[in-house]
Design an enzyme around this catalytic site. Sequence first.
Site, PDB file in Angstrom:
ATOM      1  N   CYS A  65      -9.772  -1.412   2.501  1.00  0.00           N
ATOM      2  CA  CYS A  65      -8.632  -0.963   1.577  1.00  0.00           C
ATOM      3  C   CYS A  65      -8.054  -1.261   0.723  1.00  0.00           C
ATOM      4  CB  CYS A  65      -8.149   0.653   2.467  1.00  0.00           C
ATOM      5  SG  CYS A  65      -6.744  -0.107   3.475  1.00  0.00           S
ATOM      6  N   ALA A  68      -4.675  -3.207   2.539  1.00  0.00           N
ATOM      7  CA  ALA A  68      -5.715  -4.565   3.483  1.00  0.00           C
ATOM      8  C   ALA A  68      -5.134  -5.538   1.993  1.00  0.00           C
ATOM      9  CB  ALA A  68      -7.041  -4.118   3.965  1.00  0.00           C
ATOM     10  N   ARG A  99      -5.813 -12.440   9.685  1.00  0.00           N
ATOM     11  CA  ARG A  99      -6.266 -12.389   8.721  1.00  0.00           C
ATOM     12  C   ARG A  99      -5.537 -14.220   9.047  1.00  0.00           C
ATOM     13  NH1 ARG A  99      -4.678 -12.917   2.962  1.00  0.00           N
ATOM     14  NH2 ARG A  99      -6.432 -13.746   1.827  1.00  0.00           N
ATOM     15  N   HIS A 201      -4.511  -5.671  -4.500  1.00  0.00           N
ATOM     16  CA  HIS A 201      -4.573  -6.843  -5.803  1.00  0.00           C
ATOM     17  C   HIS A 201      -3.778  -6.790  -6.377  1.00  0.00           C
ATOM     18  CE1 HIS A 201      -8.927  -8.687  -4.081  1.00  0.00           C
ATOM     19  NE2 HIS A 201      -7.893  -8.815  -2.101  1.00  0.00           N
TER      20      HIS A 201
END
Length: 549
Positions: A65, A68, A99, A201
């Site tokens: 998503c 994330a 991560r 991003h």
Amino acid sequence: MTAAKSSKARLEPAEVKAELLAKYPPKVARKRSKQIMINEALENGTPEITANVRTIPGIITMRGCTYAGCKGVIMGPTRDIVNLVHGPIGCSFYAWLTRRNQTDPGPEGPDGENFMTYAFSTDMQDQDIIFGGEKKLAAAIQEAYDLFHPKSIAVFATCPVGLIGDDIHTVSRNMKEKFGDCNVYAFSCEGYKGVSQSAGHHIANNQVFRHIVGVDDRPVEGKYKISLLGEYNIGGDGFEIDRIFKKCGITNIATFSGNSTYKQFATAHQADLNAVMCHRSINYVADMMETKFGIPWIKVNFIGAKATAKSLRKIAAYFEDKELIDRVEQVIAEEMPSVEAAVADVLPRTEGKTAMMFVGGSRAHHYQELFSEMGMKTISAGYEFAHRDDYEGRRVLPTIEVDADSRNIEEIEVEADPARFKPRKSAAAMQALEAQGTVKFKDYEGLAPDMAAGTLIIDDLNQHEAETLVKLMKPDIFCAGIKEKFSIQKLGVPMKQLHSYDSGGPYAGFKGAVNFYQEIDRLVNSKVWSYMKAPWQENPQLSGAYVWE
Ligand code: CFM
């Protein structure tokens, strides 16, 4: 190796494509068909693919998503920023240390600031959803400040925050003014905001650029100053790249954002070149820094030993300095013998084997370099959430249709900084450099031109298609993430995680390449897979006409 495997029937790519679509209702098949491209080397580029569009509900996608992409991917690896999630606790808990972005303690040693191991959350409850959570957010920012006195606090919105309309930006601004010595800013990165983590991003990049890049003018020393954009230090990749830079005498001011600190971003406007590794996640920052500060950017790739050497040569060519050019050649000459020895060792066992990779927005391209160094062929690949430019190259940018989902994500207007804009090279000097052929500015050619004709390029692959692909084409190795790991292994095919690297890495740079060759050799030549009985081997009827014999 099983007998079935050694004499596999060769299917035409069009047959494979038809089979991937066969079980869908006509409307779904039509949509998916545009995201499955049979690669051809056309005279002016490659065929068009549909990308960065919504996943059809009901399909088990590999995507994540927007939250994330913002909180985890871009902001996650910076150790001295407190990342405070405004939302119910699940969004924090499931994003907590998932991560493998590593960090080192930095010059302050083990006592230096590192908030990455904490999960900061406002832990919203029913009453906050009903009456609003702004007061709770302000109290949480205050608490984090009182406990840690960090330089910076980043606030992340989760889905319910967007739905109830909490003004996280005003709360953050007020707290920043109140503190005076702590930079507080917020990200409207609600999970539903875009079609994938890619939107996250972009949202992250906008705020990093707006609130952090360039706020610290204290000079950074170094003869050849660059920043590395789009490298996240998964499994220690960034450590290996930094080792090589250091050996070459290149100063890496900031990595966005692997093994990074707040100060790195704040001083990154002093670099003379931006080297972009993951184009998908960060090209926005590279473009904005060029417009505001005059820093040119080039695409690099440190996945693959040859690609690493090529990228170092590009950086050296950019600086047009004989000392650096010679030093880079010397480093390559020193590093390559152990790489070549490792290739010579694995090649007899890996040559001719096949791979598939479906990862994020850049690795499905970059990792093909490593496989080809081992004599392995990538027969199918694709991204989860990349855009058309990552497949077909930036030349298609003007032709990409802006749909409602992309329009939802802010594009910030950037102008040249009145005091600090300084072109690093004249337009003529940049043209002359490009004419020499080593360096190309602001350019990325994408994944498709590097793949052979007849290979299958698939966007936003899903579970059904992944399994069908593996059954039909039986690769020697399949690369993706944790969600795919076990369903693929149960089909009797080794699976390598290219997000987390399982527990391995680094795979970047020269030493990373050697690690990768050894790991893949071990996987594709392990006998254990021949003991797995895939369902279609027990009952060939399952695969219809495609019987392995
Ligand atoms: Fe860039 Fe990444 Fe990737 Fe990415 Fe990612 Fe990642 Fe990735 Mo997982 S930033 S696009 S959002 S290279 S977390 S370090 S491995 S999907 S291919």
